[in-house]
Scaffold this active site. Sequence first.
Site, PDB file in Angstrom:
ATOM      1  N   CYS B  74       0.755  -1.227  -0.114  1.00 15.09           N
ATOM      2  CA  CYS B  74       0.118  -0.058  -0.113  1.00 15.09           C
ATOM      3  C   CYS B  74       0.837   1.215   0.069  1.00 15.09           C
ATOM      4  O   CYS B  74       1.808   1.280   0.733  1.00 15.09           O
ATOM      5  CB  CYS B  74      -0.839  -0.006   1.299  1.00 15.09           C
ATOM      6  SG  CYS B  74      -1.839   1.383   1.282  1.00 15.09           S
ATOM      7  N   GLY B  75       0.409   2.307  -0.647  1.00 16.01           N
ATOM      8  CA  GLY B  75       1.444   3.544  -0.876  1.00 16.01           C
ATOM      9  C   GLY B  75       0.866   4.483   0.250  1.00 16.01           C
ATOM     10  O   GLY B  75       1.170   5.689   0.341  1.00 16.01           O
TER      11      GLY B  75
END
Lengths: 137, 123
Positions: B74-75
Amino acid sequence: MTAADPTELYTTDVVAVGSLVADFVQSGVLVLFGEQAPEELHEFSVLHRPRVQVAGPAVGDVVVLGDVRLPVLAVGDVVAANLLQLGHLDLKADGRDVPTMPGDVCVPEGSLPAVQVGQTIRILRPAPMPAPERTTP
Amino acid sequence: MTEYRSVTVTKGRGGWGGPLTITPTDDRPLIYSVTGGGIHPVAARIAELTGGEPFDGFRSSAPFDRIAVAVIDCGGTARIGVYPMKKVLTVDVHSTSPAGPLANFITEKLFVSGVGLDDVVAL
């Protein structure tokens, strides 16, 4: 002479809008996932079915949501991989020119529109300005 | 009955949270990879060391109460909070810290980030 058409980097059709998307947009975040995303991500995501998947966005590109055109101000390091592999994009309407998180695509503050099923989302790269014609003295 | 073992997962460079101890059980056997490109190497490593079952969240779905750990790439906005919100231990291979609309759910007891293969160690 007309300007050259922009390059289409990504084009996708919205197939579902989660029940929390409006709340997220209110707080300046729009989350996209490809429609194959696991169910726990659906609630806050715009699910979509891509038609064109060429590249992720870069600064200076334009994200088109329905009639709204958002200039891309900053792009995190993992954006392109997330988009091309998972259809995942985090649009942050924070006006920043340096992303806070590696998945952020920053656009101007307060710019996110409501998204509806059936809408098309595009990422466009403007054509470079043609070199000015040389005039002979 | 499967014999499960434990691993410790510590934060990597620039990471946040943890360390987490992960021990799959018969009720929670899944090493749930919600990442691009199939089972992430970090998830594969956790599965190999613990005896847990690698599971690709983008291919099929599993109930939260079957998940021993969720591995995400996940960013920083969405997946980062979803699994902690459901009290599922979460390992992010990217160096993120609590942020986004779900930031309140992300605690050091549930979440660790910046994790590479060397940060997963058998107990």
